[in-house]
Design an enzyme around this catalytic site. Structure first.
Site, short mmCIF file in Angstrom:
data_model
loop_
_atom_site.label_atom_id
_atom_site.label_comp_id
_atom_site.label_asym_id
_atom_site.label_seq_id
_atom_site.Cartn_x
_atom_site.Cartn_y
_atom_site.Cartn_z
N THR A 2 15.23 -43.54 9.74
CA THR A 2 14.13 -42.69 10.24
C THR A 2 14.50 -42.12 11.56
O THR A 2 15.62 -42.47 12.30
CB THR A 2 12.96 -43.33 10.22
OG1 THR A 2 12.08 -42.19 10.32
CG2 THR A 2 12.46 -44.27 11.44
N GLY A 157 16.34 -33.75 11.79
CA GLY A 157 16.17 -33.59 10.16
C GLY A 157 17.21 -32.71 9.67
O GLY A 157 17.25 -32.83 8.44
N CYS A 160 20.56 -35.22 10.08
CA CYS A 160 20.51 -36.86 9.65
C CYS A 160 19.92 -36.73 8.14
O CYS A 160 18.82 -36.33 8.02
CB CYS A 160 19.76 -37.50 10.48
SG CYS A 160 19.63 -39.21 9.84
N THR A 163 16.57 -38.61 7.80
CA THR A 163 15.37 -37.87 8.45
C THR A 163 14.85 -36.76 7.80
O THR A 163 15.80 -35.82 7.34
CB THR A 163 15.61 -37.78 9.86
OG1 THR A 163 16.16 -38.94 10.48
CG2 THR A 163 14.78 -37.13 10.74
#
Length: 185
Positions: A2, A157, A160, A163
């Site tokens: 995350t 986001g 990754c 994410t």
């Protein structure tokens, strides 16, 4: 994993996180809440790592906050001591970002309590991307803490795979009396 990012600027501190829960290479859930308010809504906390492990740590941390009447640093140090010495806790794989009106801290599974540079925390699989984005925004714009955290998470986001773009954002206002000398809202 995350991405969790915390930004402190002017009279606000924000902790924001994405909502993706992955199991191996599979997305299991996209709307998890990895950022919470603790201790009568006076403390913000976010986690990266194993979800079940993090909930255990949230509970422990909240009990330490109760024990130390909301004193963030004392509660963090006591949790870190337990984390180092308790066999069951040592197996937990998570990292916490916590903040209140006075401080922002990282609590690691190694028993470290770290106060970050630049009032910025970025942890998790997308943490490096979020940190780079947030530093650039802090140094080159007058954007508020919430906007910086949001933009940093969006960039993480985009890069990754662990994410996503489902964000939970919590914010605390810092009273004028708590701001450092010379700082303004």
């Amino acid at each position: 994993m995350t991405t969790i990012v915390s930004v402190r600027r002017n009279n606000k501190v924000v902790i924001a996180g994405d909502g993706q829960v992955s199991l191996g290479n599979t997305v299991m859930k996209g709307n998890a809440r990895k950022v919470r308010r603790l201790y009568n809504n006076k403390v913000l906390a976010g986690f990266a790592g194993g979800t079940a492990d993090a909930f255990t740590l949230f509970e422990r941390f909240e009990s330490k906050l109760q024990m130390h009447q909301g004193h963030l640093t004392k509660a963090a140090v006591e949790l870190a001591k337990d984390w180092r010495s308790d066999r069951a806790l040592r197996r937990l794989e998570a990292i916490l970002a916590v903040a209140d009106e006075t401080a922002s801290l990282i609590i690691t599974g190694n028993g470290d309590v770290l106060q970050p540079e630049h009032d910025l925390i970025a942890i998790g699989s997308g943490g490096n991307y979020a940190q780079a984005a947030a530093i650039a925004l802090l140094e080159n714009t007058e954007l508020d803490a919430r906007t910086i955290a949001e933009k940093a998470l969006n960039i993480a986001g985009d890069i990754c795979v662990f994410t996503n773009h489902h964000h939970t954002i919590e914010e605390l206002e810092i009273p004028q009396a708590m701001l450092p000398q010379g700082a303004s809202a």
